[in-house]
Design a protein around this motif. Structure first.
Motif, PDB file in Angstrom:
ATOM      1  N   LYS A  61       0.917  -1.250   0.151  1.00 54.26           N
ATOM      2  CA  LYS A  61       0.031  -0.135  -0.152  1.00 54.26           C
ATOM      3  C   LYS A  61       0.921   1.200  -0.030  1.00 54.26           C
ATOM      4  O   LYS A  61       2.055   1.073   0.662  1.00 54.26           O
ATOM      5  N   ASN A  62       0.507   2.402  -0.492  1.00 56.96           N
ATOM      6  CA  ASN A  62       1.155   3.513  -0.449  1.00 56.96           C
ATOM      7  C   ASN A  62       1.078   4.356   0.635  1.00 56.96           C
ATOM      8  O   ASN A  62       0.048   4.113   1.381  1.00 56.96           O
ATOM      9  N   ASP A  63       2.231   4.737   1.174  1.00 55.18           N
ATOM     10  CA  ASP A  63       2.050   5.590   2.294  1.00 55.18           C
ATOM     11  C   ASP A  63       2.588   7.117   1.918  1.00 55.18           C
ATOM     12  O   ASP A  63       1.906   7.959   1.506  1.00 55.18           O
ATOM     13  N   LEU A  64       3.812   7.242   1.862  1.00 51.28           N
ATOM     14  CA  LEU A  64       4.454   8.603   1.446  1.00 51.28           C
ATOM     15  C   LEU A  64       4.403   8.609  -0.059  1.00 51.28           C
ATOM     16  O   LEU A  64       4.113   9.593  -0.708  1.00 51.28           O
ATOM     17  N   ALA A  65       4.344   7.404  -0.814  1.00 53.19           N
ATOM     18  CA  ALA A  65       4.417   7.424  -2.326  1.00 53.19           C
ATOM     19  C   ALA A  65       3.008   7.741  -2.683  1.00 53.19           C
ATOM     20  O   ALA A  65       2.003   6.819  -2.129  1.00 53.19           O
ATOM     21  N   THR A  66       2.626   8.228  -3.893  1.00 53.29           N
ATOM     22  CA  THR A  66       1.417   8.219  -4.275  1.00 53.29           C
ATOM     23  C   THR A  66       1.604   7.449  -5.512  1.00 53.29           C
ATOM     24  O   THR A  66       0.401   6.783  -6.126  1.00 53.29           O
ATOM     25  N   SER A  67       2.552   6.909  -5.902  1.00 48.08           N
ATOM     26  CA  SER A  67       2.756   5.978  -7.308  1.00 48.08           C
ATOM     27  C   SER A  67       4.173   5.431  -7.139  1.00 48.08           C
ATOM     28  O   SER A  67       5.119   6.184  -6.719  1.00 48.08           O
ATOM     29  N   TYR A  68       4.431   4.327  -7.937  1.00 49.24           N
ATOM     30  CA  TYR A  68       5.650   4.021  -8.218  1.00 49.24           C
ATOM     31  C   TYR A  68       5.609   3.057  -9.439  1.00 49.24           C
ATOM     32  O   TYR A  68       4.716   2.509  -9.448  1.00 49.24           O
ATOM     33  N   GLU A  69       7.011   2.855 -10.099  1.00 53.77           N
ATOM     34  CA  GLU A  69       7.150   2.009 -11.168  1.00 53.77           C
ATOM     35  C   GLU A  69       8.517   1.644 -11.262  1.00 53.77           C
ATOM     36  O   GLU A  69       9.266   2.340 -10.827  1.00 53.77           O
ATOM     37  N   ALA A  70       8.659   0.320 -11.824  1.00 53.06           N
ATOM     38  CA  ALA A  70      10.011  -0.056 -12.063  1.00 53.06           C
ATOM     39  C   ALA A  70      10.383  -0.123 -13.455  1.00 53.06           C
ATOM     40  O   ALA A  70       9.456  -0.335 -14.264  1.00 53.06           O
ATOM     41  N   SER A  71      11.679   0.150 -14.096  1.00 54.44           N
ATOM     42  CA  SER A  71      11.909   0.280 -15.521  1.00 54.44           C
ATOM     43  C   SER A  71      11.765  -1.279 -15.653  1.00 54.44           C
ATOM     44  O   SER A  71      12.001  -2.299 -14.871  1.00 54.44           O
ATOM     45  N   GLU A  72      11.745  -1.475 -17.251  1.00 54.38           N
ATOM     46  CA  GLU A  72      11.695  -2.897 -17.724  1.00 54.38           C
ATOM     47  C   GLU A  72      12.786  -3.910 -17.425  1.00 54.38           C
ATOM     48  O   GLU A  72      12.779  -5.101 -17.189  1.00 54.38           O
ATOM     49  N   ASP A  73      13.903  -2.948 -17.295  1.00 56.19           N
ATOM     50  CA  ASP A  73      15.333  -3.929 -16.927  1.00 56.19           C
ATOM     51  C   ASP A  73      15.278  -4.021 -15.480  1.00 56.19           C
ATOM     52  O   ASP A  73      16.353  -4.565 -15.082  1.00 56.19           O
ATOM     53  N   GLY A  74      14.644  -3.410 -14.608  1.00 57.38           N
ATOM     54  CA  GLY A  74      14.576  -3.350 -13.230  1.00 57.38           C
ATOM     55  C   GLY A  74      15.816  -2.701 -12.533  1.00 57.38           C
ATOM     56  O   GLY A  74      15.892  -2.777 -11.343  1.00 57.38           O
ATOM     57  N   MET A  75      16.387  -1.507 -13.414  1.00 53.88           N
ATOM     58  CA  MET A  75      17.535  -1.164 -12.979  1.00 53.88           C
ATOM     59  C   MET A  75      17.239   0.433 -12.192  1.00 53.88           C
ATOM     60  O   MET A  75      18.026   0.938 -11.694  1.00 53.88           O
ATOM     61  N   THR A  76      16.048   0.738 -12.594  1.00 55.94           N
ATOM     62  CA  THR A  76      15.529   2.041 -11.972  1.00 55.94           C
ATOM     63  C   THR A  76      13.954   1.834 -11.358  1.00 55.94           C
ATOM     64  O   THR A  76      13.351   1.162 -11.759  1.00 55.94           O
ATOM     65  N   TRP A  77      13.849   2.495 -10.086  1.00 60.18           N
ATOM     66  CA  TRP A  77      12.546   2.773  -9.627  1.00 60.18           C
ATOM     67  C   TRP A  77      12.271   3.917  -9.554  1.00 60.18           C
ATOM     68  O   TRP A  77      13.008   4.667  -8.896  1.00 60.18           O
ATOM     69  N   THR A  78      10.909   4.399  -9.929  1.00 59.44           N
ATOM     70  CA  THR A  78      10.704   6.115  -9.515  1.00 59.44           C
ATOM     71  C   THR A  78       9.358   5.789  -8.514  1.00 59.44           C
ATOM     72  O   THR A  78       8.428   5.404  -8.884  1.00 59.44           O
ATOM     73  N   PHE A  79       9.672   6.870  -7.816  1.00 57.20           N
ATOM     74  CA  PHE A  79       8.650   6.955  -6.735  1.00 57.20           C
ATOM     75  C   PHE A  79       8.149   8.424  -6.676  1.00 57.20           C
ATOM     76  O   PHE A  79       9.023   9.523  -6.919  1.00 57.20           O
ATOM     77  N   THR A  80       6.863   8.575  -6.913  1.00 57.77           N
ATOM     78  CA  THR A  80       6.309  10.165  -6.715  1.00 57.77           C
ATOM     79  C   THR A  80       5.665  10.067  -5.312  1.00 57.77           C
ATOM     80  O   THR A  80       4.983   9.364  -4.718  1.00 57.77           O
TER      81      THR A  80
END
Length: 549
Positions: free
Chosen positions: A98-117
């Motif tokens: 479940k989101n807490d501080l994050a409102t959304s997140y996603e991982a790149s296709e190669d798994g080498m980056t995660w982006t959190f809003t």
């Protein structure tokens, strides 16, 4: 800041707290008067008496480095929600993210980056807004801290691209990252320093009101919390040994008292026995290499290897020869479930780890392996006696009982086990040379990685397998955790090799112990997640949702 390792923190589990005078430490409450505040309460707390709880925890639950997520608070040996700080992600009672501080997140296709809003309506308790820069500061701080017990070795760095976005760059794909981030509390960049653990500033549900070291911690509700206001406004945690916890419950001085199977039958009047399912597994490491080797860990080189347990026939025979149900009945009084691995019942656990008791098969394994009975019934092979020491934490009655029961059962196989109760200081020099009764288990598959990866932080069995390492690396590289389950299972047994009892058998597992508490019968405790290893803070993950009847 002095370096504090996972090992240092674990030593405190068996430590004896300062002698407590319960009459002075807590308000003297008769059963049914649990709402009275503890001494040291702030003015006006009495008006909120019905929304306070007093909980006893083990002495090892007191955070050695204070309430600092960059060291061990929330994310150390005993993982739990940090309460004082917020996390990017959390998990519900069914372990869904479940989101807490994050409102959304996603991982790149190669798994080498995660982006959190990151949400923009959160403030620390000093009034400063929390931004993505604080998130990046926390993650990078853990990476750069020699004292951190949080394993983020899979992360390269975190970068805040603006106030609302943080990008986590990985060293390698690691789809289980969310499990780690779910217990990493975010600290304020502007207010973090060497004394932060004693005076934490966070944005979570609670604030630190008082800490009497060696005795108690008092948390109070954060009035500016961005989420739903806590039902329980004040949480008092007292640190006690098992017998003191029982005495506190019998005298009505605590609302929830941790206990163990050893004391469960002594349920005090006015209390219910709260039984929390766990993934807190008890098992024994069996070093797989001969004596005389050396192994490097966080404190340098240490002796490794055992001339008895290095023999595969011994390890497999132990796994088949032990009666787990009998152990649960005799040691845990039925308060536990049979364990064949670390994480039984989880989606990543393998049915191939199951190992039903078969004493005759165990004896045949030993016979075929060249272990023959001597005049006293103890087996020998090539001049080596089938005898070894088994260490356990001397302050833990359950581990002592497991060690004693195991010793008795092994006699039937012709294996002699000498048990050694020791402090953690005296036990750890034997962690790679002798079998030890350990407790492990989290709500994440990474525990398998920790124990059985060649460079795992808990690889006390000194186990190395290129095949197992390959499966574990591939599991973590899958796009999602769900897609990794089959690979976790193959690391345990792929039909030909693995850590299963019919394979390399580097451990023998006995039971998942139920986490037991005496709870006042008019206190409604919210539904619990499966408890990980550590009989402490995981209970109060959702203390904000508790209520008095």
């Amino acid at each position: 800041m002095a370096t504090l390792t996972r090992r240092d923190f674990a030593k405190l589990t068996g430590a004896t707290a300062a002698t407590l005078s319960l009459g002075g430490l807590l308000a003297s409450c008769a059963s049914g008067e649990a709402e009275k505040p503890a001494e040291g309460a702030t003015e006006g707390a009495a008006d909120k008496a019905s929304s306070q709880v007093i909980v006893s925890m083990t002495t090892g639950s007191e955070p050695a480095a204070g309430f600092d997520p960059m060291v061990s608070w929330g994310c150390g040996e005993h993982v739990h929600e940090p309460l004082i700080q917020s996390t990017l992600i959390t998990t519900d009672a069914d372990l869904n993210f479940k989101n807490d501080l994050a409102t959304s997140y996603e991982a790149s296709e190669d798994g080498m980056t995660w982006t959190f809003t990151v949400r923009d309506d959160v403030k620390f308790t000093d009034g400063t807004p929390l931004t993505a820069r604080d998130v990046a500061f926390t993650i990078n701080g853990i990476l750069n801290s020699e004292a951190s017990e949080c394993d983020m070795s899979m992360v390269k760095e975190a970068v805040a691209t603006d106030d609302a976005t943080v990008v986590v760059h990985m060293e390698k794909p690691f789809n289980a990252l969310l499990y780690t981030l779910a217990v990493v509390g975010i600290v304020p960049e502007h207010a973090y320093g060497d004394t932060y653990g004693d005076n934490p500033i966070g944005s979570g549900r609670y604030m630190l009101e008082q800490w009497d070291k060696g005795q108690q911690v008092i948390l109070k509700a954060n009035p500016d919390y961005y989420g739903e206001a806590p039902n329980i406004q004040r949480v008092v945690v007292v640190f006690m040994e098992e017998d003191a916890s029982l005495a506190a419950a019998k005298s009505g001085q605590v609302d929830v008292a941790y206990t163990s199977a050893t004391f469960a039958a002594q349920q005090p009047s006015g209390y219910d026995l709260l039984n929390c399912a766990s993934v807190d597994s008890r098992g024994i490491s069996l070093p797989v290499i001969p004596a005389g080797a050396m192994k490097t860990d966080e404190k340098g080189e240490a002796a490794a290897g055992n001339d008895v347990t290095c023999d595969l026939a011994i390890r497999q025979a132990i796994n088949y020869g032990v009666d787990r149900d009998k152990m649960i009945d005799n040691v845990l009084n039925g308060y536990g479930t049979v364990a064949y691995s670390v994480g039984d019942g989880m989606p990543w656990s393998s049915p191939d780890m199951k190992c039903s008791t078969d004493v005759e098969k165990a004896k045949k394994l030993l016979d075929d392996g060249g272990w023959t009975a001597g005049a006293d019934g103890i087996r020998e092979k090539d001049g080596t006696r089938a005898a070894f020491n088994l260490y356990y934490s001397a302050g833990d009655t359950v581990r002592q009982g497991i060690a004693e029961e195991f010793t008795n059962q092994m006699k039937e196989l012709g294996i002699e086990v000498s048990i050694k109760g020791a402090s953690w200081d005296d036990l750890y020099p034997h962690q790679f040379t002798d079998p030890v009764v350990w407790g492990w288990g989290t709500n994440a598959p990474t525990e398998i990685y920790n124990l059985f990866y060649s460079k795992g932080t808990g690889n006390y069995a000194c186990y190395t397998s290129e095949t197992t390492d390959k499966y574990l690396d591939e599991a973590l590289a899958q796009p999602t955790v769900e897609e990794s389950f089959d690979l976790w299972k193959k690391a345990q047994w792929d039909g030909q090799s693995g850590i299963a009892p019919q394979g390399d058998a580097p451990w023998v597992w006995f039971a998942n112990i139920d986490h037991l508490y005496f709870a006042k019968d008019n206190l409604k405790i919210a539904k619990q997640k499966p408890h990980p290893h550590g009989h402490g803070w995981s209970l109060v993950n959702n203390v904000d949702q508790w209520s008095w009847a």
